[in-house]
Design an enzyme around this catalytic site. Structure first.
Site, short mmCIF file in Angstrom:
data_model
loop_
_atom_site.label_atom_id
_atom_site.label_comp_id
_atom_site.label_asym_id
_atom_site.label_seq_id
_atom_site.Cartn_x
_atom_site.Cartn_y
_atom_site.Cartn_z
CB SER A 1 -21.48 -12.63 -45.49
OG SER A 1 -20.59 -13.11 -46.47
CE LYS B 1 -17.28 -14.20 -46.06
NZ LYS B 1 -18.17 -13.47 -46.93
CE LYS C 1 -22.55 -8.42 -42.92
NZ LYS C 1 -22.37 -9.55 -43.87
#
Length: 312
Positions: free
Chosen positions: A115, A190, A258
């Protein structure tokens, strides 16, 4: 385009079919290890590389091959799959004389399941094309449990032809596999997924504290809530975490921090306002600053408890 893989996990085959692609797997963490093992169970030949020797030993014990270096792992592979924490790690393993692009054969397909930022995926695809290597960005959702059970949702960006050739491999890893658009599209979807998950966990955490402070039976309350419109995959997966205060990481706060950075930055770039998402991003950052970054993201409950005066 989407497909739903058979929920039954395939039986292990002793030797791969000769026409099946040889797979190199880079990154054998919480997600990567069970995912690579599911490919082995599906009969694929998997050569893996990661920095931790115990993870390489685990792959070998499952029937895979442990490579001594990244270059060695990818040199004969038809398909290279990467699953590492963030954009800097993807760039570190992709570029340079010891990286994937300089050591994989021309015509190989690189499927990055990490990701990362959409722009990192777009840039990687451009550089790889110059070296004759095809690329898909294919991040996943479902956490450790989804990886183990091979029921991940896989969001893919790239060319239709490359998606079609990768589909049998992806079907061994997930249940919902969707081509979302050109390079970077998988990462964009995502990012949206992580936004929804974080906000959902935060809402569940606030409900848990509210219910407990009100003296309601928490188990009964979560059961009935999950059977109605308030129900969700997040509540189903994380209910026991909340009930037992078990924050063993399936997906760490550090990684969700993140991801919230990715979605807030990407949203700013396209002019999308994320008012609730911005607040939850700050709550995730706060939890991390308090030393809980290594815990599961359901530990957002701890932040709500602190704000509510509960000693945690």
């Amino acid at each position: 385009m989407s497909t739903h893989a058979d929920p039954a996990r395939p039986a292990r085959v002793d030797s791969p079919h000769p026409t099946q692609p040889r797979i190199a797997w880079i990154g054998l963490g919480i997600m990567g290890s069970p995912m690579s093992e599911n490919l082995l169970k599906a009969g694929y030949s998997v050569t893996g590389y990661t920095l931790e020797q115990d993870k390489l030993d685990r792959l070998a014990a499952a029937g895979g091959t442990a490579a001594p270096s990244l270059a060695e792992a990818v040199k004969d592979a038809d398909v290279v799959i990467t699953m590492v924490p963030a954009s800097p790690q993807v760039e570190a393993i992709a570029y340079g004389p010891d990286g994937i692009l300089d050591n994989a054969k021309s015509g190989a397909l690189l499927i990055d399941m990490s990701s990362i930022t959409p722009q990192t995926s777009i840039d990687l695809a451009k550089v790889a094309a110059d070296k004759g290597i095809r690329v898909l960005d294919a991040p996943v959702s479902g956490g450790e449990a989804g990886a183990i059970e091979a029921v991940l949702s896989i969001m893919v960006g790239g060319e239709q032809s490359d998606f079609d050739s990768a589909l049998p491999i992806l079907e061994a890893l997930g249940r919902t596999i969707v081509l979302c658009g050109p390079h970077g599209s998988g990462q964009t979807v995502k990012a949206a997924n992580q936004l929804i998950v974080a906000v959902n966990i935060q809402a569940c955490a606030e409900a848990v504290v509210f219910l407990e402070k009100s003296g309601v039976n928490l188990q009964a309350a979560l059961d009935v809530l999950n059977g109605g419109l308030a129900g969700s995959t997040v509540l189903t997966r994380k209910k026991d975490n909340f009930l037992n205060r078990d924050f063993t990481p399936g997906f760490r706060i550090d990684l969700h921090h993140k991801d919230m950075g990715i979605v807030t930055d990407a949203a700013r770039n396209v002019g999308a306002a994320l008012p609730v998402g911005a607040v939850v991003a700050q709550l995730v950052a706060s939890l991390r600053a308090q030393g809980d970054g290594g815990l599961d993201h359901s530990a957002l409950l701890r932040s709500v408890e602190r704000l509510s005066g509960t000693q945690v």
